[in-house]
Design an enzyme around this catalytic site. Structure first.
Site, short mmCIF file in Angstrom:
data_model
loop_
_atom_site.label_atom_id
_atom_site.label_comp_id
_atom_site.label_asym_id
_atom_site.label_seq_id
_atom_site.Cartn_x
_atom_site.Cartn_y
_atom_site.Cartn_z
N CYS A 27 0.83 -1.21 0.00
CA CYS A 27 0.00 0.00 0.00
C CYS A 27 0.86 1.26 0.00
O CYS A 27 0.35 2.36 -0.15
CB CYS A 27 -0.95 0.01 1.19
SG CYS A 27 -2.35 -1.10 0.97
N ASP A 60 -14.34 2.81 3.26
CA ASP A 60 -13.51 1.73 2.74
C ASP A 60 -14.10 1.01 1.55
O ASP A 60 -13.40 0.38 0.78
CB ASP A 60 -13.25 0.72 3.86
CG ASP A 60 -12.51 1.37 5.00
OD1 ASP A 60 -11.31 1.61 4.83
OD2 ASP A 60 -13.12 1.65 6.03
N ASP A 77 -8.84 -3.88 -4.26
CA ASP A 77 -7.51 -3.51 -3.78
C ASP A 77 -6.48 -4.42 -4.43
O ASP A 77 -6.67 -5.64 -4.47
CB ASP A 77 -7.44 -3.69 -2.27
CG ASP A 77 -6.79 -2.49 -1.60
OD1 ASP A 77 -5.74 -2.07 -2.08
OD2 ASP A 77 -7.34 -2.00 -0.61
N ASP A 100 -11.58 -4.37 3.63
CA ASP A 100 -12.46 -3.23 3.40
C ASP A 100 -13.94 -3.61 3.56
O ASP A 100 -14.75 -2.77 3.95
CB ASP A 100 -12.21 -2.62 2.01
CG ASP A 100 -11.01 -1.68 2.02
OD1 ASP A 100 -10.78 -1.01 3.04
OD2 ASP A 100 -10.30 -1.63 1.01
N GLY A 148 -11.75 -13.98 -12.37
CA GLY A 148 -10.73 -12.94 -12.31
C GLY A 148 -10.30 -12.50 -13.68
O GLY A 148 -10.88 -12.91 -14.70
N HIS A 149 -9.26 -11.66 -13.73
CA HIS A 149 -8.75 -11.16 -14.99
C HIS A 149 -7.24 -10.98 -14.86
O HIS A 149 -6.75 -10.43 -13.89
CB HIS A 149 -9.42 -9.82 -15.33
CG HIS A 149 -9.05 -9.29 -16.68
ND1 HIS A 149 -9.55 -9.82 -17.84
CD2 HIS A 149 -8.21 -8.29 -17.05
CE1 HIS A 149 -9.04 -9.16 -18.88
NE2 HIS A 149 -8.22 -8.23 -18.41
N THR A 150 -6.50 -11.48 -15.87
CA THR A 150 -5.03 -11.43 -15.83
C THR A 150 -4.51 -10.72 -17.08
O THR A 150 -4.90 -11.05 -18.19
CB THR A 150 -4.46 -12.86 -15.79
OG1 THR A 150 -5.02 -13.53 -14.68
CG2 THR A 150 -2.95 -12.83 -15.66
N ASP A 236 -10.42 0.53 8.22
CA ASP A 236 -9.18 -0.24 8.37
C ASP A 236 -8.01 0.68 8.07
O ASP A 236 -8.13 1.66 7.34
CB ASP A 236 -9.16 -1.52 7.51
CG ASP A 236 -9.28 -1.26 6.02
OD1 ASP A 236 -9.67 -0.14 5.62
OD2 ASP A 236 -8.97 -2.19 5.25
CO CO Z 1 -9.85 0.49 3.81
CO CO Z 2 -8.58 -0.27 0.25
#
Ligand code: CO
Ligand code: CO
Length: 352
Positions: A27, A60, A77, A100, A148-150, A236
């Site tokens: 992050c 969030d 995220d 989140d 998902g996606h790649t 968070d």
């Molecule tokens: Co958050």
């Molecule tokens: Co976040």
């Protein structure tokens, strides 16, 4: 060995380092809060009565109402590797993304993987291990990966978009802190500094183990127990650091948040790596955003650094009604009371 690439990969003495495929740690790579606000300010807000938590309160996740007793919580995220072990990276990314939903008081239901993969530079087994770590963590949360996606990407990236559900009356929002609430932090700080030190090979094995365990830990119990004791406000602690996320609570709830710097818990080694000179770009961006928003009191330089350290998969910051704090701390043993909510002063955030 079947090809040239795997020569590095399969030799135990020279293992590849996942974090060498990341420009910065976790992050800590988040776009600064100031830049984000400026970018979003040029974008019209389309009001829809079903969107009951949108971007205005810096919450969030978004919350979209389906019926009187059911709303969707949605969030996404992703980031570049914060650790060298692919399975651990997958677990951390998933715990961080799920967080989140927990920060909004929600129960995770489904997740979608988002992957940027340097194909040809890393063996596919690495991707398998990352996805396995993510999937195991999502299962631990009682949710399920639905797809998902790649894409092919120079920088390895992994994360998830998570959807959960919440009762519209039981949403934990940044905007609902009230005067008298006590602030409890459920994980110690320091992941940004420690992960950066680890990436440079400057972290001991014990400190590294504590760091990874903390980042892999789900915030589910901290969230569920918060609802049990009547909490209305939580977030968070992630890229904007403890003070950045506290400032969002102060602004959204129109209160002042007082934090006792000497009570804030840090992960083992966090202070030492800062003293040894470890710094992060994320902390610099947080400092620039917070400088004028915080009454810094007598906080020492190292406290200052740790309070703005960008966290990956950090804990919850929970505003607990004063009468229920003891009960909450008993249910969430890692929780530490670090401050309180007071009536709005000239500064929204005060270090005591
Ligand atoms: Co958050
Ligand atoms: Co976040």
């Amino acid at each position: 060995m079947s090809n040239g690439v795997s020569a590095i990969v399969e030799t135990p003495e020279t293992p590849f380092r996942l974090t060498s495929f990341a420009r910065c740690a976790g992050c800590a790579a988040k776009l600064g809060a100031g830049d984000l606000t400026r970018a979003l300010s040029g974008l019209p807000i389309h009001l829809d009565p079903r969107l009951i938590v949108g971007r205005e309160t810096f919450d969030d996740a978004g919350v979209f109402v389906l019926s009187d007793d059911l709303a969707l919580v949605q969030t996404v995220d992703f980031f570049a590797p914060i650790v060298d072990d692919p399975y651990t990276f997958g677990q951390i990314a998933a715990a961080n993304a799920l967080s989140d939903v927990y920060a909004m008081g929600g129960e995770p239901l489904t997740a979608l993987n988002i992957v940027g993969f340097p194909a040809g530079q890393l063996p596919l087994e690495v991707l398998t291990e990352i996805l396995r770590g993510g999937q195991d963590k999502v299962r631990e949360a009682g949710a399920v990966v639905v797809g998902g996606h790649t894409i092919i990407d120079e920088e390895l990236k992994f994360g998830l978009s998570v959807t959960g559900r919440v009762h519209p009356q039981r949403i934990l929002s940044n905007a609902k802190a009230v005067v008298g609430d006590r602030l409890v932090l459920t994980k110690p700080l320091g992941t940004g500094l420690l992960a950066t030190a680890a990436k440079r090979g400057n972290l001991g094995t014990e400190e590294a183990a504590a760091l990874y365990a903390s980042m892999c830990k789900l915030n589910g119990a901290a969230s569920r127990e918060a609802i049990v004791v009547g909490v209305q406000c939580a977030t968070d602690v992630t890229g904007f650091g403890l003070l950045g996320h506290s400032s969002h609570i102060a602004a959204a709830s129109k209160v002042t948040v007082v934090i006792h710097a000497d009570r804030v818990p840090f992960l083992p080694g966090a202070r030492a790596v800062w003293e040894a000179g470890t710094r992060t770009g994320g902390a610099e961006r947080n400092a620039a955003y917070l400088e004028s928003r915080v009454d810094w009191g007598n906080a020492t330089e190292v406290q200052h650094a740790l309070l703005i350290d960008p966290q990956t998969s950090g804990g919850l910051l929970v505003a607990v009604p004063a009468a229920r704090v003891a009960e909450y701390l008993e249910a969430v043993p890692t929780g530490v009371e670090i401050g309180e909510v007071v009536a709005r002063r000239s500064s929204g955030l005060v270090l005591a």
